[in-house]
Write a protein that holds these residues in place. Structure first.
Motif, short mmCIF file in Angstrom:
data_model
loop_
_atom_site.label_atom_id
_atom_site.label_comp_id
_atom_site.label_asym_id
_atom_site.label_seq_id
_atom_site.Cartn_x
_atom_site.Cartn_y
_atom_site.Cartn_z
N LEU A 75 -56.47 -27.82 -75.03
CA LEU A 75 -55.26 -27.25 -75.63
C LEU A 75 -55.36 -25.73 -75.78
CD1 LEU A 75 -54.44 -30.05 -78.18
CD2 LEU A 75 -53.04 -29.36 -76.22
N HIS A 76 -56.53 -25.23 -76.13
CA HIS A 76 -56.72 -23.78 -76.20
C HIS A 76 -56.57 -23.16 -74.82
CE1 HIS A 76 -57.82 -22.97 -80.38
NE2 HIS A 76 -58.40 -24.16 -80.39
N ARG A 77 -57.14 -23.79 -73.80
CA ARG A 77 -57.02 -23.27 -72.43
C ARG A 77 -55.58 -23.29 -71.95
NH1 ARG A 77 -60.83 -26.32 -68.52
NH2 ARG A 77 -62.77 -26.25 -69.61
N LEU A 78 -54.86 -24.34 -72.29
CA LEU A 78 -53.45 -24.42 -71.88
C LEU A 78 -52.66 -23.27 -72.47
CD1 LEU A 78 -52.83 -28.27 -72.14
CD2 LEU A 78 -52.96 -26.90 -70.04
N LYS A 79 -52.88 -23.00 -73.76
CA LYS A 79 -52.16 -21.90 -74.40
C LYS A 79 -52.48 -20.56 -73.74
CE LYS A 79 -50.86 -21.97 -78.67
NZ LYS A 79 -50.77 -21.95 -80.12
#
Length: 186
Positions: A75-79
């Protein structure tokens, strides 16, 4: 790109907790026709016996399951890649006190970078269409079918050999799928 993510058995391991609490429930409250095997009616609130189960264990089932492996990292990478995750859950506001605030706090405590929360959504496909959410990620085949019927891209977070669309049950694979979809969109 805005993606809608289900909570139970997509973001977290709810089924593991259901197995534990259902076994406890049927042991303490035996009823003919019900065994320790979770019934197909587990999400059917028209089944009174199942409704009592949910009323009894809702809090434990909602805020104690572990997050799926690699969820926070992905989720951090997606953001970082301008893919904005939001929660779309059928959890009803009327069954919880301060549901959205509690969900926000729970996500923050677990380093889950999601700030947009939609609760009490029954038809997620239609909801995504009406709210310009690009992709729905859910473990429910019915919700995925609803998304497709509403011309919303969908990823089944499950392993279903009978489903021919995009699917995975692994957050690292999900990342790869979403990055590819974003590249195709551009």
């Amino acid at each position: 790109m805005l993606i809608g993510i289900d909570i139970d058995d997509t973001l977290v391991n709810t089924r593991e907790k259901q197995l534990i609490y259902w076994a406890d429930y049927v042991t303490k409250n035996p009823k003919e026709g019900y065994t320790k095997e979770i019934p197909n009616t587990i999400n059917d609130f028209g089944d009174e016996y199942v409704q009592v189960f949910w009323d009894t264990y809702r809090e434990q089932l909602s805020f104690t399951p572990t997050f799926k492996e690699n969820t926070s990292v992905v989720l951090h990478r997606l953001k970082e890649n301008n893919i904005i995750p939001c929660i779309i859950t059928s959890r009803p506001d009327t069954k919880y006190k301060n549901l959205k605030l509690r969900l926000k706090n729970w996500l923050k405590e677990n380093n889950i970078p999601i700030e947009i929360l939609y609760t009490d959504v029954r038809n997620k496909g239609l909801f995504c269409k009406e709210n310009n959410i690009d992709i729905l990620i859910d473990d429910s085949l019915n919700q995925i079918k609803s998304a497709k019927e509403n011309n919303v891209k969908a990823i089944l977070f499950n392993n279903n050999p009978n489903y021919e669309g995009l699917q995975t049950d692994n957050w690292l694979d999900l990342y790869d799928i979403l990055i590819k979809l974003k590249e195709e969109q551009n």
